[in-house]
Scaffold this active site. Structure first.
Site, short mmCIF file in Angstrom:
data_model
loop_
_atom_site.label_atom_id
_atom_site.label_comp_id
_atom_site.label_asym_id
_atom_site.label_seq_id
_atom_site.Cartn_x
_atom_site.Cartn_y
_atom_site.Cartn_z
N HIS A 130 0.87 -1.18 0.00
CA HIS A 130 0.00 0.00 0.00
C HIS A 130 0.90 1.23 0.00
CE1 HIS A 130 -2.86 2.98 1.62
NE2 HIS A 130 -3.83 2.15 1.31
N ASP A 207 3.09 -4.32 7.88
CA ASP A 207 1.81 -3.63 7.73
C ASP A 207 0.71 -4.67 7.95
OD1 ASP A 207 -0.54 -2.48 6.92
OD2 ASP A 207 0.17 -1.85 4.95
N GLN A 210 -4.66 -5.54 7.02
CA GLN A 210 -5.58 -6.61 6.63
C GLN A 210 -5.41 -7.84 7.52
OE1 GLN A 210 -7.88 -5.91 4.38
NE2 GLN A 210 -6.94 -3.93 3.91
N LYS A 233 -10.37 -1.15 9.98
CA LYS A 233 -10.35 -2.42 9.26
C LYS A 233 -10.79 -3.57 10.18
CE LYS A 233 -7.69 -0.44 5.95
NZ LYS A 233 -8.11 -0.14 4.58
N CYS A 371 -4.61 2.27 -3.81
CA CYS A 371 -3.38 2.82 -3.22
C CYS A 371 -2.22 1.85 -3.39
CB CYS A 371 -3.59 3.18 -1.75
SG CYS A 371 -4.75 4.51 -1.47
#
Length: 414
Positions: A130, A207, A210, A233, A371
């Site tokens: 991202h 990251d 998700q 999220k 993104c």
């Protein structure tokens, strides 16, 4: 405060759905089929009530007050930090920093490590990242002469470990990779990446935007140096996220912003800084959002069971199987063990047109570059459509999506 969560012995999709009031909506006379949770998930009554009740019954600023409301609000705020700590399995609450979201968390890390970067030092990112896990590292390239190295993506959307290994060197200072791709759903072998990066003397940031909602996270077992996630999220509110960092690393980093709470002493001639996590939480925090974040984690700890994950996987597989028979459709990302994210293109159609027509049938998906422009370039497309599964989606909704998609394709190619 919100009522205690009721005990459920088994996963029941209707029990889940009844807790999300927005799912009762209709769009254009059609039942809402919300397949955009990878962008932002919906919020349960438990989360909404926790925030509302805090504001109605025990709201004040945190940490520095001595009156009852301040103490009660501080307790609720720090309870949320403990819930996030437990969700990530961090060793201490001192390693959990509240941020505006994962974007600010990554920027905080990049800023905090900037003084350790010199010209020629290398930062590794993957092609599937991202933009939030790309642009902050470009800042270090622009300002300090760092060199960005790109880990390639294989044809099935998996991370190319050979590309990682051939580029990893003694010059590598930071490896910043996704724990689950927001486009492909790919779950890289981050445990191996972390071990090999550490052997080369590099720090690793994951990251987890998700992954934190779909996987069980254990930052200690992974040995991650940094881990970031966003509440929105995770069935929580927008405007808040978390940064996990190993305490010794955080303690050596300069503050990201200056202001209240992050200081120890301030004089005319100097300033000393607070210890983590408060060193990195300047100013009045997002108090109600933190309470909502904590409530979302508490809700997930109750309802995101192995059975719930299995059902969510079955919904994704129903989506994927349903679209495979559509002429001209390409699924982007088929790596083994991927998350419930279906990204696709249909020859002769634009993803934006598909999304707009699907909306007429009550189906909400995402369209665009997500993104992730380097990944779009790799896929040789300018944009894709994406349907992403949340805990509240049903097998019937998967069928409704496929039916609506077939109608949209027919309309656009007529």
């Amino acid at each position: 405060m919100a009522d205690e969560l009721s005990l459920e012995s088994e996963f029941d999709i209707q029990t889940i759905r009844q807790q999300f009031p927005i799912l009762d909506r209709q769009i254009g006379g059609k039942p809402l089929v919300y397949l955009d949770s990878a962008a932002s998930s919906q919020k349960s009554d438990f989360v909404l009530d926790a925030m509302s009740n805090q504001a109605r019954t025990a709201y004040s600023n945190v940490h520095r007050g001595l009156h009852t409301l301040a103490n009660e609000t501080t307790d609720a705020f720090e309870k949320a930090r403990e819930l996030v700590r437990s969700h990530l399995n961090a060793k201490s609450v001192d390693e959990v920093i509240f941020t505006k979201g994962a974007t600010e968390a990554i920027n905080l890390v990049a800023s905090g490590l900037a003084e350790t970067i010199k010209a020629g030092d290398e930062i590794m990112v993957s092609v599937m990242e991202h933009h939030s896990n790309i642009v902050p590292w470009h800042f270090l390239r622009e300002r300090f002469g760092a060199v960005i190295k790109w880990i390639e993506v294989s044809e099935d959307g998996s991370l190319d470990m050979e590309s990682f290994r051939t580029q990893l060197s003694q010059k590598t200072r930071i490896v910043a990779v996704t724990h689950m791709s927001n486009v492909l759903g790919t779950v890289p072998d981050v445990a191996t990446i972390i071990k090999e990066a550490h052997d080369a003397g590099a720090l690793v940031l994951l990251d987890g935007c998700q992954a934190a909602v779909h996987l069980e996270i254990d930052v200690q077992a992974l040995d991650a140096d940094f881990y970031v996630c966003s509440a929105h999220k995770m069935y929580g509110p927008t405007g808040i996220g978390a940064l996990y960092g190993k305490l010794d690393i955080l303690s050596a980093m300069r503050p990201y912003q200056g202001g209240g709470e992050m200081i120890d002493t301030v004089t005319r001639n100097g300033v000393t800084y607070n210890a983590p996590p408060h060193r990195f939480e300047a100013g009045t925090p997002a108090i109600l959002e933190a309470v909502g974040f904590g409530a979302a984690v508490e809700w997930m700890q109750k309802y995101v069971t192995p059975d719930a994950r299995a059902y969510k996987k079955a919904v994704y597989e129903r989506l994927a199987e349903g679209v495979r028979g559509i002429n001209g459709l390409t699924i982007h990302g088929t790596a083994e063990g991927k998350g419930p994210v279906l990204t696709f293109s249909i020859e002769g159609t634009h993803p934006h047109d598909l999304a707009q027509i699907l909306d007429r049938y009550g189906v909400a998906i995402r369209a665009g570059n997500h993104c992730a422009q380097p990944l779009m370039s790799h896929l040789k497309v300018s944009a894709t459509a994406r349907a992403s599964v949340g805990i509240y989606n049903t097998l019937e909704e998967a069928d409704m999506f496929v039916q609506a998609l077939e109608k949209a394709r027919a309309m656009l190619l007529a």
